[in-house]
Write a protein that holds these residues in place. Structure first.
Motif, PDB file in Angstrom:
ATOM      1  N   THR A  68       6.201   4.389  -5.702  1.00 44.29           N
ATOM      2  CA  THR A  68       6.981   3.781  -4.628  1.00 44.29           C
ATOM      3  C   THR A  68       8.101   4.717  -4.216  1.00 44.29           C
ATOM      4  N   ALA A  69       8.586   4.545  -2.996  1.00 48.92           N
ATOM      5  CA  ALA A  69       9.657   5.391  -2.474  1.00 48.92           C
ATOM      6  C   ALA A  69      10.875   5.333  -3.394  1.00 48.92           C
TER       7      ALA A  69
ATOM      8  N   ASP B 214      -2.922   3.597   3.284  1.00 50.64           N
ATOM      9  CA  ASP B 214      -3.395   2.218   3.268  1.00 50.64           C
ATOM     10  C   ASP B 214      -2.962   1.501   4.546  1.00 50.64           C
ATOM     11  N   ASP B 215      -3.740   0.521   4.941  1.00 50.02           N
ATOM     12  CA  ASP B 215      -3.401  -0.240   6.151  1.00 50.02           C
ATOM     13  C   ASP B 215      -2.063  -0.958   6.019  1.00 50.02           C
ATOM     14  N   ASP B 216      -1.705  -1.312   4.791  1.00 52.23           N
ATOM     15  CA  ASP B 216      -0.441  -2.014   4.578  1.00 52.23           C
ATOM     16  C   ASP B 216       0.646  -1.100   4.007  1.00 52.23           C
ATOM     17  N   ALA B 217       0.497   0.216   4.231  1.00 50.39           N
ATOM     18  CA  ALA B 217       1.527   1.150   3.771  1.00 50.39           C
ATOM     19  C   ALA B 217       2.848   0.836   4.467  1.00 50.39           C
TER      20      ALA B 217
ATOM     21  N   GLY C 250       0.797  -1.206   0.000  1.00 50.33           N
ATOM     22  CA  GLY C 250       0.000   0.000   0.000  1.00 50.33           C
ATOM     23  C   GLY C 250       0.835   1.263   0.000  1.00 50.33           C
ATOM     24  N   MET C 251       0.170   2.401  -0.036  1.00 49.50           N
ATOM     25  CA  MET C 251       0.849   3.696  -0.097  1.00 49.50           C
ATOM     26  C   MET C 251       0.525   4.545   1.126  1.00 49.50           C
ATOM     27  N   THR C 252       1.440   5.436   1.444  1.00 48.80           N
ATOM     28  CA  THR C 252       1.236   6.410   2.507  1.00 48.80           C
ATOM     29  C   THR C 252       0.372   7.549   1.978  1.00 48.80           C
TER      30      THR C 252
END
Length: 426
Positions: free
Chosen positions: A20-21, A252-255, A2-4
């Motif tokens: 992505t970072a 996202d919860d999975d960030a 996920g993403m921030t």
């Protein structure tokens, strides 16, 4: 993965499904900001490369705030350059003397920033607007020239540190104390080119002014930006200010985060940053006996109405200590008016303070409060580097408006709790 919050905004503005970072992107900006120091350089570059129109005359804000009202001929020439450019291209959001304010206090007040927007500015404290759930960051004047012409800017997508806030701050603890505590904990490079993302159940106890202060100083931890989850506090603040539609982005919860730092706000004490780095922090109990010469209450960090309210509460019935100069600088004309209406300005003057028109002035050693050799100042500003406010052998101690006001009264760095308990003398 996920993403921030920051990554979601950047992806949307770049027209991508995901980022992505570390990824390099070209993103469409919503607002480009400049001031009287950085804009003239941008104008020179704008003209050098042959640009003859701006991408959106309502998508640019030029605020004359650093050396205004003009302190000398050079400052006057810079302001004139901005004024002529704004007139030539009919810039909608141009703010001059009498109408201006300190840029990072003015733009949120005017409703020029909304959640989910992408704001860039030729000033390092442009990161302030992350308090509103926007991605905002500073850049150089050359970048400003390109952004004014094209409406786009390139970015390297930052990774993030998540700050999970719990607890409720005690009476004399504000957003300034929280961010100084954080910078003292992680260091001035602890978030280097990262996004500082704030959320958690403790967030509801931080006012919008607290959040603006904290986001403002994200750069002092080396961050690319600071950003807060959008909640009822945010939406209430924007109501009546922003009429255009905006989009709220939630992580996202999975960030993926480089770190997750849990911070109990109830355990934070009033905090002071000693010379000559913001990370050099001590709690008020650890300060010791530090006599001072000057106090500055204002700046893009702490010149808002709640800051003036805290200071006025302590100054009521009390006076600035002998041999101490106290300068109060409301962040905008509107804040100045509000302070007048509720009696804060009268309180400050009766206490022996000087009250200034909105200006960055002393924060960057410009004017309205320059320090001489050996002098010490307690300031609600954001930087205390060597020579930041004047002579290279002067010292700046960063603190909240409460600590600053208490220190002005005591003549030394002081605990507002102690000053409050002392009987008023006037």
């Amino acid at each position: 993965m996920g993403m921030t919050m920051s990554q979601k905004i950047l992806a949307k503005k770049a027209g991508l499904q995901a980022v992505t970072a570390g990824q390099l992107i070209n993103a469409k900006v919503d607002l480009v900001l400049g001031n009287d120091i950085t804009t003239p350089v941008a104008i020179d570059e704008f003209e050098k490369y042959g640009f003859n129109k701006v991408f959106n005359r309502a998508g640019i804000a030029i605020v004359l705030d650093h050396f205004t009202p003009n302190k000398d001929i050079k400052a006057a020439q810079l302001s004139k350059r901005c004024r002529e450019f704004a007139n030539k291209y009919d810039i909608v959001h141009y703010f001059d003397v009498g109408d201006m304010g300190i840029e990072h206090a003015l733009l949120p007040e005017k409703g020029l920033v909304a959640p989910g927007e992408l704001v860039v500015g030729a000033d390092s404290h442009t990161c302030t607007y992350g308090a509103l759930g926007a991605f905002s960051t500073g850049f150089g004047s050359t970048d400003m020239a390109a952004a004014m012409a094209t409406g786009y800017c390139w970015f390297k997508v930052p990774s993030a540190i998540r700050f999970e806030l719990t607890g409720r701050p005690s009476k004399w603890v504000s957003g300034k104390d929280v961010i100084l505590h954080i910078i003292g904990m992680i260091g001035v490079d602890g978030a280097l080119y990262k996004s500082m993302e704030f959320g958690g159940p403790g967030l509801k106890y931080l006012s919008m002014d607290d959040r603006l202060t904290m986001a403002n100083m994200a750069i002092e931890a080396g961050a690319k930006n600071g950003i807060f989850e959008v909640d009822e506090v945010t939406l209430t603040y924007e109501k009546g200010r922003v009429s255009r539609e905006f989009e709220v982005f939630k992580a996202d919860d999975d960030a993926a985060y480089d770190r997750v730092i849990e911070l109990d706000l109830s355990g934070i004490r009033p905090t002071v940053s000693f010379p000559h780095l913001p990370e050099n922090t001590r709690t008020i109990e650890e300060v010791g006996d530090i006599p001072i010469d000057q106090v500055i209450i204002g700046s893009c960090t702490n010149g808002r109405i709640s800051d003036l309210a805290v200071a006025a509460n302590l100054f009521t019935g009390r006076r600035v200590a002998p041999n101490v100069r106290c300068i109060i600088i409301p962040g905008t004309q509107q804040i100045y008016l509000e302070a007048m209406k509720v009696g804060y300005i009268e309180t400050f003057i009766n206490a022996g303070c000087a009250v200034s028109t909105p200006t960055c002035g002393p924060c960057l050693g410009g004017h309205m409060g320059i320090l001489a050799e050996g002098e010490r100042c307690v300031a609600t500003t954001n930087r205390n580097f060597v020579g930041r406010m004047g002579h290279v052998n002067s010292e700046v101690y960063l603190a909240s408006p409460a600590v600053a006001a208490a220190s002005a009264i005591a003549g030394k760095i002081a605990n507002p709790e102690r000053v409050e308990k002392e009987e008023a003398s006037i």
